[in-house]
Write an enzyme that holds these catalytic residues in place. Structure first.
Site, mmCIF file in Angstrom:
data_model
loop_
_atom_site.group_PDB
_atom_site.id
_atom_site.type_symbol
_atom_site.label_atom_id
_atom_site.label_comp_id
_atom_site.label_asym_id
_atom_site.label_seq_id
_atom_site.Cartn_x
_atom_site.Cartn_y
_atom_site.Cartn_z
ATOM 1 N N SER B 106 -12.404 76.043 -42.237
ATOM 2 C CA SER B 106 -10.978 76.340 -42.274
ATOM 3 C C SER B 106 -10.599 76.939 -43.622
ATOM 4 O O SER B 106 -11.116 76.522 -44.655
ATOM 5 C CB SER B 106 -10.195 75.044 -42.049
ATOM 6 O OG SER B 106 -8.836 75.218 -42.396
ATOM 7 N N TYR B 132 -6.161 82.288 -41.984
ATOM 8 C CA TYR B 132 -4.746 82.505 -41.710
ATOM 9 C C TYR B 132 -4.311 83.666 -42.584
ATOM 10 O O TYR B 132 -4.855 83.872 -43.678
ATOM 11 C CB TYR B 132 -3.912 81.263 -42.083
ATOM 12 C CG TYR B 132 -4.050 80.110 -41.120
ATOM 13 C CD1 TYR B 132 -3.679 80.247 -39.788
ATOM 14 C CD2 TYR B 132 -4.521 78.878 -41.558
ATOM 15 C CE1 TYR B 132 -3.793 79.172 -38.912
ATOM 16 C CE2 TYR B 132 -4.631 77.800 -40.689
ATOM 17 C CZ TYR B 132 -4.266 77.957 -39.360
ATOM 18 O OH TYR B 132 -4.373 76.902 -38.498
ATOM 19 N N THR B 158 -7.129 83.225 -36.779
ATOM 20 C CA THR B 158 -6.361 82.375 -35.869
ATOM 21 C C THR B 158 -5.078 83.102 -35.491
ATOM 22 O O THR B 158 -4.297 83.488 -36.364
ATOM 23 C CB THR B 158 -6.029 81.031 -36.534
ATOM 24 O OG1 THR B 158 -7.252 80.372 -36.851
ATOM 25 C CG2 THR B 158 -5.195 80.155 -35.617
ATOM 26 N N LYS B 217 -9.120 83.731 -32.572
ATOM 27 C CA LYS B 217 -9.083 82.360 -32.041
ATOM 28 C C LYS B 217 -7.676 82.040 -31.576
ATOM 29 O O LYS B 217 -6.720 82.152 -32.345
ATOM 30 C CB LYS B 217 -9.494 81.361 -33.133
ATOM 31 C CG LYS B 217 -9.371 79.900 -32.723
ATOM 32 C CD LYS B 217 -10.023 78.970 -33.731
ATOM 33 C CE LYS B 217 -9.851 77.513 -33.344
ATOM 34 N NZ LYS B 217 -8.482 77.023 -33.587
ATOM 35 N N SER B 239 -8.559 79.212 -26.773
ATOM 36 C CA SER B 239 -8.155 77.981 -27.453
ATOM 37 C C SER B 239 -6.654 77.815 -27.393
ATOM 38 O O SER B 239 -5.904 78.792 -27.428
ATOM 39 C CB SER B 239 -8.597 78.054 -28.931
ATOM 40 O OG SER B 239 -8.079 76.963 -29.663
ATOM 41 N N HIS B 241 -5.529 75.573 -29.662
ATOM 42 C CA HIS B 241 -5.417 74.910 -30.960
ATOM 43 C C HIS B 241 -5.416 73.379 -30.768
ATOM 44 O O HIS B 241 -4.639 72.660 -31.418
ATOM 45 C CB HIS B 241 -4.127 75.373 -31.663
ATOM 46 C CG HIS B 241 -4.226 75.428 -33.168
ATOM 47 N ND1 HIS B 241 -4.012 76.573 -33.901
ATOM 48 C CD2 HIS B 241 -4.520 74.473 -34.087
ATOM 49 C CE1 HIS B 241 -4.146 76.317 -35.191
ATOM 50 N NE2 HIS B 241 -4.466 75.065 -35.338
ATOM 51 N N GLY B 273 -11.481 72.887 -27.040
ATOM 52 C CA GLY B 273 -10.379 72.088 -26.488
ATOM 53 C C GLY B 273 -10.843 71.056 -25.479
ATOM 54 O O GLY B 273 -11.071 71.389 -24.318
ATOM 55 N N ILE B 275 -13.594 69.158 -25.320
ATOM 56 C CA ILE B 275 -15.020 69.005 -24.998
ATOM 57 C C ILE B 275 -15.547 67.726 -25.622
ATOM 58 O O ILE B 275 -15.562 67.588 -26.837
ATOM 59 C CB ILE B 275 -15.797 70.250 -25.472
ATOM 60 C CG1 ILE B 275 -15.387 71.436 -24.598
ATOM 61 C CG2 ILE B 275 -17.296 70.014 -25.416
ATOM 62 C CD1 ILE B 275 -15.734 72.777 -25.164
#
Lengths: 344, 344, 344, 344
Positions: B106, B132, B158, B217, B239, B241, B273, B275
């Site tokens: 991230s 970002y 993202t 993403k 995704s 998020h 998401g 899993i």
């Protein structure tokens, strides 16, 4: 701490309202199947968000019957506001005006329509007047005349209440609403009798006596939507009366698509029932509503904090809608279309 | 006894993480409808196992953007690892590398991207850098340059966060994440402001300033998948998020089929998401994902046992996937096709 | 009082079996999704009963591979009967024979196949032999030879167990089944290793070494059913191994229709998994099964009352099936057809 | 306070009835899947109300086989009324007559059919006679003759009970219904044996011996409805015997549409099973039933307050139906059509 959502207002409101009145506000008819369906139907609809759209500026200004609103959210007619808060509907109007929304005042309000209008005027809150038709047509016409004179901008004729639904919580509580000393303020001698016959002809009568726009509240089928258009109404509110009339009836968001399809843009279509989140508003708009109405949440806000509570409820929903528009890549109302939702 | 599955790690992790931070990790937006849907959508998909296939040797080596991986499971970008474990993202990278997986770091990590890369290098853990876009484009470009220099192999942009979702647990907890003294380590002066406009044009800018592969993403629709392909992205991560942005949005596994269909193999497609099992991975692969990403489980492993916990989480999922491939008669990734699943 | 149904036997059996062994019997793999689905899938199927049919005489005699049975219900192979009852599989065989049913003996039984056969002989209980293929093919062939000599009438090759499913109850309980001193009785030196490769070629090998009919147990797809027919099998048991192998796999009754359709009558088709009522048997027959197999209920009966309990379990299901045939207007097996069921 | 709905009667009735008899009344067969489905199937049907219809006057007078009724609600045959109230079926008949409904007396009533008829005569309650066919055809014919002489207007032949369903509550309670001294009053020497063969030929026999109209009770399929029409019956009662016969069978409201479609108006069609609300009656009428039958609620009313309780139960349902007709814009039975319901 300030409530973070509408449901927290609900929890805060309950201890402020006498138990029987609370049941009156919260309850539905019979087994409350439709009351619950109004919520669960929203939860089954999925949103399909778009990305990389410029959402730096979200605009949700809209108009209803040409009246500008800060958001596509209006306040549904509900009764007995004085039970929730001493100033009653006047406090509500003040909060609605401060939020930039529009209020539909119930004709069985606990403050007079003139009092409400006077208060609304101070905050430039546009008003519609909800009308039941009474046995005595002079009383009915009198209400319309008074609404005109007080500056109401449309008549909202409730069409789903030829009789009151059977609200068993009230039967068990032996509730009289409004409790004394909160009588239906628009009537000198208490509550007049409802007219036992209410048909499409009544619409012609109403059209004849007033030049105000006319909305029908309580339509749930394509068939009636088509008739409404043919009778020249200015708007339709898809509604099951908050689950308080025919139990087992369609959830209002379930009925919206067929009404929108039948109307084909020939009048405005709104929806109420079970809207508790900005994403609910977004779903309703995506399915073709021009705006939504909220009922019980306004009473919760009113009970908790008077006009400030009402403003905050509307502010919360507006903020949630704005965020939902941003997160779904729909920065304008025009960009919200059917492709945003996946029905179950 | 060692945890037998990912859920047991979840239970063990909770007491190790401060309550507010736990809520931050676990929570979703609004009513957490999408958070729950991410799980329930997997549970409604049924597997159709084949038998009498030679499954004596199961191979799940794969590649993502040409980078070899021991398994089709990667680590999603999540923030604030130092809150779960003192060494933070460095410990995570070590565990991921030992497991033969790939980590997407991230950009708001609590260790610098250079520190993470240095640790990752020791265990040959390939890294992608999640980006970002910040208001100050120099800061944004600076991050990309630093990622390039530190050996990150792709930029993961993202696209579902033009604003932060409304995570009410955090609002109620009054959470600041990361708590002091764990600031966003990549920035000298705390966390810069997100850019209020993020559109497809930004992709061209990014393409211009870096030759690294670019992944998007947060895509959930065929429409956006098609646009992504047309804009030349190298990969799409389907995704929502982790249910933390638009509540009521599609479960990511529900959205995967339409994205795969729209992409038609023109770029790689991954999904995250919900899993939690090897059979979930198998279902995602059968629906066309090249690999999956896991988020919260990595944090649980990290909190319980640092890099060993991370390795074990990935090892558990890998072992479960291997068993699921054997029990479904699909010994290779190539043999996993759409006929393996029955959608509800 | 005697148990009135199979579920009451379950409740009575639990205190008679050591907790870890009980979990071993009752449990499924992973999250036990398929274990539960085996039951819930039956409950969603509705019966369409016919009336005014002469049901004064109900006949359910049938045959499996030409072997006459008193009812279309057989006993599935399960292991470790000595844990439930001292005499183990011998007591089971006696009960099955008294009930007029057929027993498929597990190759990892806790009594030798010869002991079981000897006991079965006294009550004319037909036997099939369930076979796992072991690494040492001489051991495997040896078992087949012994089964032939002991009078077993068919080989039931289990095809859904290239590896054991991950049964987490057992992992947590650290269970070794069967516990000492109940070893797998057919093997001189404990349990040999399963063969790591089991393919359709193995079927040819098996066909070459024995003239016994061959059934495949564990098929869940039309594709494999077709292959089975092409490979000349005599019967197919639609099964997910009682939810103990691939979790998330189809419920067996969900898979039955596609198998029946693919087979087109070219071999017999049976089904097991979740059958607890005579109406479950009826539904399976209506969907094309020639007979059903029951597993765990037999162990419950055995634990409660030895061979009498086994007989009573089969008697209860038989009585329920007879009543269900009468109440649905299907007095013969031939009259049970697809029109009897409405799928969800 | 007076009960506000049928469910409140249920709660009041329970303490008035001995536990075993209560279970006998309330229970269904096996796992009571169909018993529950009778209710849940109603709850899944949605009503589509019309508005602005003149509903000032609601008329629900109807006729069944030409016999005028005050409402499209009849009383289903149930047994053992003396267990709920000393006067038994006579009190029931009095209440039914006062309510303007019709009673189908069970042939295994605890008062003689003549006593019931005598009481019914005083309140002009029309009666049908429910018939089981007994082994001794003279007994069966004798009952028909006595019913004719006592003024019963039709014979209702129950066709779903070639054997009694397995009601496990009764098996566990070891219940004998009716308990001594409440024997089946129509028979001199206790309860004769049911005939083991009941087929369509029996209908010809019955047609030959009586000129009374003949209804079949217990039909659930289009196939049998067509046969019934071809055999010249006067009416069909779609019923699963209150969930007391074949468990897992169709909910009766689920079966109604296919029966109505098959019959094409050639005989009258009624339905029972799970009707607890006026909106349930409305849904049944919309799906083509001419009238509905209620069973258990009548027993609850009887237990609570004798004939007054029975009258009140019918009055509650009638009032609810009247309100539902008003709120759905269907002031006459003729206006209730298929467009009123949306099936799941």
């Amino acid at each position: 701490m300030k409530p973070v959502n509408v449901s927290e207002y609900e929890a805060l409101a309950q201890p402020k309202i006498e138990a029987g009145a609370w049941d009156f506000y919260q309850g539905g008819s019979d087994d409350e199947v439709t009351l619950r369906a109004n919520r669960s139907a929203f939860e089954r609809i999925r949103l399909r968000p778009r990305v990389l759209v410029d959402v730096s500026s979200i605009t949700m200004q809209t108009s209803v019957l040409g009246i500008p609103l800060a958001m596509p959210i209006m306040v549904a007619p509900t009764s007995s506001h004085c039970v929730a808060y001493p100033e009653g509907e006047c406090a509500t109007a003040r909060g609605v005006g401060m939020a930039g929304s529009l209020m539909i005042a119930s004709c069985v309000s606990t403050r007079t329509l003139e009092d409400i209008a006077e208060e609304a005027h101070t905050v430039q809150c546009p008003l519609f007047f909800q009308l039941y038709v009474f046995n005595d047509m002079q009383i009915t016409e009198g209400l319309v005349r008074r609404a005109e004179q007080a500056g109401y901008r449309a008549i909202v004729l409730t069409v789903d209440t030829p009789r009151l639904g059977r609200r068993e919580r009230d039967l068990r509580n032996n509730v009289i609403i409004p409790p004394l000393p909160h009588r239906a303020a628009n009537f000198a001698d208490g509550h007049p009798l409802f007219r036992p016959v209410l048909t499409w002809e009544m619409l012609s009568w109403l059209r004849d006596i007033t030049s105000l726009p006319i909305l029908l509240k309580g339509i749930l089928t394509a068939e009636d939507a088509l008739l409404a258009v043919q009778h020249g109404v200015d708007g339709i509110i898809v509604s099951n009366h908050g689950g308080r009339q025919l139990d087992g009836g369609l959830a209002s968001i379930e009925a919206l698509p067929e009404v929108v399809e039948a109307v084909e843009g020939r009048c405005e279509v709104y929806v109420d029932g079970g809207i508790r989140r900005g994403t609910d508003v977004l779903k309703a708009l995506a399915l073709g509503a021009r705006a939504v109405l909220i009922g019980r949440p306004v009473l919760w806000g009113l009970a908790v904090d008077g006009s400030e509570g009402v403003r905050d409820i509307l502010g919360l929903l507006r903020a949630e809608l704005e965020l939902a528009m941003a997160l779904s890549g729909r920065p304008t109302l025009a960009s919200i279309d059917r492709s945003l939702v996946k029905l179950p």
